[in-house]
Design a protein around this motif. Structure first.
Motif, PDB file in Angstrom:
ATOM      1  N   ALA A 168       3.908  -6.540  11.271  1.00  9.53           N
ATOM      2  CA  ALA A 168       2.461  -6.336  11.150  1.00  9.53           C
ATOM      3  C   ALA A 168       1.998  -5.213  12.065  1.00  9.53           C
ATOM      4  O   ALA A 168       1.142  -4.399  11.690  1.00  9.53           O
ATOM      5  N   LEU A 169       2.573  -5.138  13.259  1.00  7.16           N
ATOM      6  CA  LEU A 169       2.210  -4.080  14.193  1.00  7.16           C
ATOM      7  C   LEU A 169       2.674  -2.717  13.673  1.00  7.16           C
ATOM      8  O   LEU A 169       1.941  -1.724  13.771  1.00  7.16           O
ATOM      9  N   ILE A 170       3.890  -2.671  13.119  1.00  7.47           N
ATOM     10  CA  ILE A 170       4.391  -1.417  12.550  1.00  7.47           C
ATOM     11  C   ILE A 170       3.496  -0.952  11.417  1.00  7.47           C
ATOM     12  O   ILE A 170       3.166   0.236  11.300  1.00  7.47           O
ATOM     13  N   HIS A 171       3.087  -1.908  10.584  1.00  2.00           N
ATOM     14  CA  HIS A 171       2.204  -1.539   9.474  1.00  2.00           C
ATOM     15  C   HIS A 171       0.876  -1.002   9.999  1.00  2.00           C
ATOM     16  O   HIS A 171       0.361   0.002   9.496  1.00  2.00           O
ATOM     17  N   ARG A 172       0.337  -1.648  11.012  1.00  2.00           N
ATOM     18  CA  ARG A 172      -0.946  -1.212  11.572  1.00  2.00           C
ATOM     19  C   ARG A 172      -0.812   0.163  12.224  1.00  2.00           C
ATOM     20  O   ARG A 172      -1.721   0.990  12.145  1.00  2.00           O
ATOM     21  N   SER A 173       0.324   0.418  12.874  1.00  5.98           N
ATOM     22  CA  SER A 173       0.498   1.661  13.625  1.00  5.98           C
ATOM     23  C   SER A 173       1.009   2.813  12.765  1.00  5.98           C
ATOM     24  O   SER A 173       0.558   3.953  12.926  1.00  5.98           O
ATOM     25  N   LEU A 174       1.949   2.519  11.858  1.00  4.77           N
ATOM     26  CA  LEU A 174       2.625   3.576  11.125  1.00  4.77           C
ATOM     27  C   LEU A 174       2.406   3.529   9.617  1.00  4.77           C
ATOM     28  O   LEU A 174       2.453   4.570   8.949  1.00  4.77           O
ATOM     29  N   GLY A 175       2.239   2.312   9.071  1.00  6.01           N
ATOM     30  CA  GLY A 175       2.093   2.183   7.621  1.00  6.01           C
ATOM     31  C   GLY A 175       3.315   2.644   6.857  1.00  6.01           C
ATOM     32  O   GLY A 175       3.195   3.158   5.737  1.00  6.01           O
ATOM     33  N   ASP A 176       4.498   2.450   7.439  1.00  7.04           N
ATOM     34  CA  ASP A 176       5.746   2.966   6.861  1.00  7.04           C
ATOM     35  C   ASP A 176       6.557   1.815   6.273  1.00  7.04           C
ATOM     36  O   ASP A 176       7.176   1.033   6.993  1.00  7.04           O
ATOM     37  N   ASP A 177       6.591   1.718   4.937  1.00 12.04           N
ATOM     38  CA  ASP A 177       7.325   0.640   4.269  1.00 12.04           C
ATOM     39  C   ASP A 177       8.811   0.674   4.596  1.00 12.04           C
ATOM     40  O   ASP A 177       9.436  -0.368   4.843  1.00 12.04           O
ATOM     41  N   ARG A 178       9.398   1.859   4.567  1.00 11.61           N
ATOM     42  CA  ARG A 178      10.841   1.959   4.786  1.00 11.61           C
ATOM     43  C   ARG A 178      11.215   1.506   6.187  1.00 11.61           C
ATOM     44  O   ARG A 178      12.226   0.825   6.380  1.00 11.61           O
ATOM     45  N   TYR A 179      10.393   1.857   7.149  1.00 12.40           N
ATOM     46  CA  TYR A 179      10.615   1.424   8.528  1.00 12.40           C
ATOM     47  C   TYR A 179      10.599  -0.099   8.591  1.00 12.40           C
ATOM     48  O   TYR A 179      11.492  -0.727   9.191  1.00 12.40           O
ATOM     49  N   MET A 180       9.604  -0.716   7.958  1.00 14.69           N
ATOM     50  CA  MET A 180       9.497  -2.179   7.987  1.00 14.69           C
ATOM     51  C   MET A 180      10.695  -2.831   7.316  1.00 14.69           C
ATOM     52  O   MET A 180      11.243  -3.825   7.821  1.00 14.69           O
TER      53      MET A 180
END
Length: 203
Positions: A168-180
Motif C-alpha cells: 500500500a505504501l509503494i502504491h501511494r509513493s510510486l504507483g508502480d504495479d511491477r514493483y509491487m
C-alpha cells in the motif's frame, strides 16, 4: 415530510470515505466533507454523528468493501495459492480503483495507531484482524499438512501483514504495479523455504 433524509446514505459514505482516505483524519475538515458530499454539517451530523463517528462509519465501510475480499482470498487451502491470490487481489484493487492511493487502514494506523481514542482502537483492531486471518490460514495449512509444522505461523502472519502494508505504501509513493508484484512474488518464496530449525540441521 420533516426529518426525512433526501440523500443516498451509501453514496454519501463513499464520498466521506474517499476524503478521509486521501487527506487523513486530522487534515480533513468539516468544510471538506460538506464540499465532497454536497450536504451541510447539520445533515451529516444528524445522519452519522460527529466527525469521529463519521470517520469510524466510513472506516467500517472501507473494511467491508476492500478488506473483506482480500481476506476471502485466504480461504484457499494451499497457503502459496492463498497468499498469491491475496496479493493479486490487493495489487489489482490498488491499481484499478479510481480511488485515493494507498490503503485507508494503513493510513489510519500510521496516523492514529498509538492513540487511545476510538479511531486508534479501530485502526489497531483492523490491523490485528488481518494478522489473525493470516495466522488462521497458515495454521489450517499446517494442520492439513500443506505447510511444514516447524514454521512459526505467528511470525509468518506478521511478515505477510508487513508485506501487505508495504505494498500500500509503494502504491501511494510510486504507483508502480511491477514493483509491487516483484515484492509480492519474492515474499511468497518464504513459504517454499524449510523452517529455521530444519535449515540449521541441514547445514
Amino acid at each position: 415530510m420533516a426529518g426525512v433524509r433526501r440523500f443516498d446514505e451509501e453514496a454519501v459514505l463513499d464520498r466521506v470515505m474517499q476524503v478521509f482516505w486521501e487527506h487523513g483524519y486530522e487534515a480533513t475538515s468539516i468544510d471538506d466533507l460538506e464540499a465532497a458530499t454536497g450536504l451541510k454539517r447539520g445533515s451529516l451530523y444528524n445522519a452519522f454523528g460527529d466527525k469521529e463517528r463519521l470517520f469510524l462509519t466510513a472506516f467500517e465501510r472501507y473494511q467491508r468493501r476492500f478488506q473483506r475480499p482480500l481476506l476471502d482470498a485466504l480461504e484457499d487451502p494451499d497457503p502459496r495459492r492463498a497468499f498469491a491470490r491475496y496479493f493479486d487481489v490487493q495489487i489489482t484493487g490498488l491499481s484499478s480503483q479510481p480511488l485515493p492511493t494507498g490503503c485507508l487502514m494503513a493510513n489510519a494506523l500510521a496516523e492514529a495507531g498509538n492513540r487511545s481514542d476510538r479511531i486508534g482502537c479501530a485502526a489497531r483492531e483492523a490491523f490485528a484482524a488481518s494478522e489473525g486471518a493470516f495466522y488462521d490460514a497458515l495454521r489450517r495449512a499446517q494442520a492439513e499438512g500443506r505447510l511444514a509444522p516447524g514454521h512459526d505461523a505467528r511470525a509468518l502472519a506478521r511478515f505477510f501483514l508487513a508485506v501487505s502494508r508495504s505494498l500500500a505504501l509503494i502504491h501511494r509513493s510510486l504507483g508502480d504495479d511491477r514493483y509491487m508484484r516483484d515484492v509480492a512474488r519474492s515474499a511468497l518464496l518464504v513459504l517454499d523455504a524449510p523452517p529455521e530449525g530444519e535449515r540449521s540441521s541441514a547445514s
